[in-house]
Design a protein around this motif. Sequence first.
Motif, PDB file in Angstrom:
ATOM      1  N   THR A  89     -13.229  38.644   1.251  1.00  0.00           N
ATOM      2  CA  THR A  89     -13.934  37.383   1.131  1.00  0.00           C
ATOM      3  C   THR A  89     -15.424  37.682   1.177  1.00  0.00           C
ATOM      4  O   THR A  89     -15.845  38.717   1.717  1.00  0.00           O
ATOM      5  N   LEU A  90     -16.226  36.805   0.618  1.00  0.00           N
ATOM      6  CA  LEU A  90     -17.675  36.993   0.630  1.00  0.00           C
ATOM      7  C   LEU A  90     -18.273  36.703   2.003  1.00  0.00           C
ATOM      8  O   LEU A  90     -19.421  37.058   2.271  1.00  0.00           O
ATOM      9  N   TYR A 100      -9.958  30.572   3.770  1.00  0.00           N
ATOM     10  CA  TYR A 100     -11.158  31.214   3.254  1.00  0.00           C
ATOM     11  C   TYR A 100     -11.008  31.487   1.750  1.00  0.00           C
ATOM     12  O   TYR A 100      -9.903  31.797   1.283  1.00  0.00           O
ATOM     13  N   PRO A 101     -12.083  31.414   0.971  1.00  0.00           N
ATOM     14  CA  PRO A 101     -12.002  31.852  -0.430  1.00  0.00           C
ATOM     15  C   PRO A 101     -11.775  33.364  -0.479  1.00  0.00           C
ATOM     16  O   PRO A 101     -12.456  34.120   0.211  1.00  0.00           O
ATOM     17  N   TYR A 144     -14.200  27.811  -8.367  1.00  0.00           N
ATOM     18  CA  TYR A 144     -12.805  28.224  -8.456  1.00  0.00           C
ATOM     19  C   TYR A 144     -12.591  29.430  -7.538  1.00  0.00           C
ATOM     20  O   TYR A 144     -13.409  30.355  -7.527  1.00  0.00           O
ATOM     21  N   SER A 145     -11.507  29.445  -6.803  1.00  0.00           N
ATOM     22  CA  SER A 145     -11.258  30.576  -5.910  1.00  0.00           C
ATOM     23  C   SER A 145      -9.789  30.632  -5.505  1.00  0.00           C
ATOM     24  O   SER A 145      -9.071  29.633  -5.544  1.00  0.00           O
ATOM     25  N   LYS A 161      -2.839  30.544  -3.426  1.00  0.00           N
ATOM     26  CA  LYS A 161      -3.220  29.376  -4.211  1.00  0.00           C
ATOM     27  C   LYS A 161      -4.454  29.694  -5.053  1.00  0.00           C
ATOM     28  O   LYS A 161      -5.283  30.535  -4.687  1.00  0.00           O
ATOM     29  N   PHE A 162      -4.575  29.012  -6.186  1.00  0.00           N
ATOM     30  CA  PHE A 162      -5.793  29.068  -6.988  1.00  0.00           C
ATOM     31  C   PHE A 162      -6.360  27.657  -6.998  1.00  0.00           C
ATOM     32  O   PHE A 162      -5.715  26.722  -7.470  1.00  0.00           O
TER      33      PHE A 162
END
Length: 213
Positions: A89-90, A100-101, A144-145, A161-162
């Motif tokens: 993750t970033l 979290y993305p 989008y993530s 999930k997207f």
Amino acid sequence: MASFLFPTAAITLLLLVLSPSPSVAGPILDVDGDILQNGGDYYILPAFRPLISSAEGGLRLTPAEDSSPCPLFITHDWSKRGLPVKISTLFKIPILKTSYPIIFSFEKVSTTCNKPLRWWVAPSDANDKSYVIVGTSGPFKPTYSFHIEENKYAKGFYFIKFCHTIESEIFRVSAMDCKDVSILDDGKLGVAEDRTYPFIFKKYSPKKIASDV
């Protein structure tokens, strides 16, 4: 000119509708019960496998039908553990948590595709199927993530999930529109509505860089 004011109750209700559902972020665990490390490499395997001792169902890379080097599709192979996936993750944190993305990418593999092997989702094809692909230059849109969501009924099982973050132009509040990442009928990793597919994560043990395509 008469002024028009929204009743307080109506505004409150609208905010509740547009806001994403609250959730508590919990640590993501691998099959050994250890927390996934940000930037760590893991095998992503189906939680449910055939009653065969050697069945694994790991992920691998497959070229398109025209054999072009990029992009590549992601498929699974019951006979192998597959390729490890870097999960990150970033956020500047040491561990990964649900909600979290997430960025998925293949780092421990050599291919003929010279583009980053980061997961992304291709537009729907002529058969209305949308596949997860690698080897594309993007654009990797920030709205989008991917996300990892815990299966509430089976500890250690997770859904991928997207999601698309939808922002209201009026009140600047966001909502999440998510679809399931799943193994489709043709064996490729894709995105579909209401098709949850449970995965587990297994730590990668470094040996040598794999060659896939």
